[in-house]
Structures are given as C-alpha cells and as structure tokens.
Write a protein that holds these residues in place. Structure first.
Motif, PDB file in Angstrom:
ATOM      1  N   GLN A  62      -4.728  11.916   2.440  1.00 27.47           N
ATOM      2  CA  GLN A  62      -5.092  12.060   3.849  1.00 27.47           C
ATOM      3  C   GLN A  62      -4.329  11.072   4.720  1.00 27.47           C
ATOM      4  O   GLN A  62      -3.926  11.399   5.841  1.00 27.47           O
ATOM      5  CB  GLN A  62      -6.601  11.849   4.020  1.00 27.47           C
ATOM      6  N   ILE A  63      -4.112   9.857   4.208  1.00 28.57           N
ATOM      7  CA  ILE A  63      -3.362   8.860   4.965  1.00 28.57           C
ATOM      8  C   ILE A  63      -1.913   9.318   5.156  1.00 28.57           C
ATOM      9  O   ILE A  63      -1.352   9.229   6.250  1.00 28.57           O
ATOM     10  CB  ILE A  63      -3.417   7.486   4.249  1.00 28.57           C
ATOM     11  N   ILE A  64      -1.306   9.843   4.098  1.00 29.87           N
ATOM     12  CA  ILE A  64       0.081  10.330   4.193  1.00 29.87           C
ATOM     13  C   ILE A  64       0.158  11.518   5.146  1.00 29.87           C
ATOM     14  O   ILE A  64       1.081  11.610   5.969  1.00 29.87           O
ATOM     15  CB  ILE A  64       0.615  10.701   2.789  1.00 29.87           C
ATOM     16  N   LYS A  65      -0.806  12.427   5.067  1.00 33.32           N
ATOM     17  CA  LYS A  65      -0.822  13.576   5.978  1.00 33.32           C
ATOM     18  C   LYS A  65      -0.967  13.103   7.416  1.00 33.32           C
ATOM     19  O   LYS A  65      -0.291  13.608   8.315  1.00 33.32           O
ATOM     20  CB  LYS A  65      -1.968  14.512   5.601  1.00 33.32           C
ATOM     21  N   HIS A  66      -1.834  12.115   7.651  1.00 29.25           N
ATOM     22  CA  HIS A  66      -2.042  11.581   8.987  1.00 29.25           C
ATOM     23  C   HIS A  66      -0.761  10.914   9.502  1.00 29.25           C
ATOM     24  O   HIS A  66      -0.392  11.093  10.664  1.00 29.25           O
ATOM     25  CB  HIS A  66      -3.207  10.580   8.974  1.00 29.25           C
ATOM     26  N   LEU A  67      -0.090  10.142   8.659  1.00 34.39           N
ATOM     27  CA  LEU A  67       1.126   9.470   9.080  1.00 34.39           C
ATOM     28  C   LEU A  67       2.280  10.442   9.302  1.00 34.39           C
ATOM     29  O   LEU A  67       3.091  10.269  10.209  1.00 34.39           O
ATOM     30  CB  LEU A  67       1.536   8.422   8.039  1.00 34.39           C
ATOM     31  N   SER A  68       2.368  11.495   8.474  1.00 36.40           N
ATOM     32  CA  SER A  68       3.476  12.433   8.623  1.00 36.40           C
ATOM     33  C   SER A  68       3.305  13.361   9.817  1.00 36.40           C
ATOM     34  O   SER A  68       4.287  13.859  10.353  1.00 36.40           O
ATOM     35  CB  SER A  68       3.636  13.257   7.353  1.00 36.40           C
ATOM     36  N   SER A  69       2.057  13.581  10.230  1.00 38.12           N
ATOM     37  CA  SER A  69       1.847  14.448  11.392  1.00 38.12           C
ATOM     38  C   SER A  69       2.122  13.729  12.692  1.00 38.12           C
ATOM     39  O   SER A  69       2.252  14.361  13.735  1.00 38.12           O
ATOM     40  CB  SER A  69       0.419  15.005  11.384  1.00 38.12           C
ATOM     41  N   GLY A  70       2.187  12.412  12.656  1.00 38.66           N
ATOM     42  CA  GLY A  70       2.495  11.649  13.859  1.00 38.66           C
ATOM     43  C   GLY A  70       1.290  11.330  14.706  1.00 38.66           C
ATOM     44  O   GLY A  70       1.429  10.783  15.788  1.00 38.66           O
ATOM     45  N   ASN A  71       0.100  11.689  14.250  1.00 39.57           N
ATOM     46  CA  ASN A  71      -1.112  11.370  14.992  1.00 39.57           C
ATOM     47  C   ASN A  71      -1.422   9.885  14.854  1.00 39.57           C
ATOM     48  O   ASN A  71      -1.247   9.297  13.816  1.00 39.57           O
ATOM     49  CB  ASN A  71      -2.311  12.174  14.480  1.00 39.57           C
TER      50      ASN A  71
END
Length: 72
Positions: A62-71
């Motif tokens: 979830q942290i990687i997804k959050h960081l990759s989405s730019g949010n």
C-alpha cells in the motif's frame, strides 16, 4: 573403459554439483539471516520493535502504491 566406471564418474560429478549448489544455498541463507538479525538489532537499539517492522512490511504494497500514484 567399462560402463560401470563411466557411470561412477558421472555420479561423482553430479553429487559434487549438488553438494556445491546446496553449499551456495546455505551460504545465501546464512548471510540473509545474519543481515536480518543485524537490522532487527539496530532497529531495537533505536527504539523500534520487531512488531513495528512487521507492520511496515505488511503495509509495504500500500505504501508503494501510494508513493507511485503521487498522492500526498
């Protein structure tokens, strides 16, 4: 050259290759285990518990997804 001697030599070579592969696997396992142990000890010295580390590992996708989405 007798066939039994050829089979014996081939068996010794195969056994040596398997032993070498298992030895490499053991060295990799031990070095990884030692690295993880050192990281846990350092984090423990800094005040983090192994449970904190496990919590972050579980939340890592979830942290990687959050960081990759730019949010933010």
């Amino acid at each position: 050259m007798p066939v039994n001697l050829i089979i014996l030599v081939a068996a010794v070579i195969v056994a040596f290759l398997i032993f070498k592969a298992l030895l490499n696997l053991l060295k990799t396992f031990l070095s990884t285990a030692i690295a993880i142990f050192i990281i846990v000890v350092i984090l423990n010295i800094l005040g983090f518990t192994p449970q904190d580390l496990m919590h972050e590992i579980v939340n890592l996708p979830q942290i990687i997804k959050h960081l990759s989405s730019g949010n933010k």
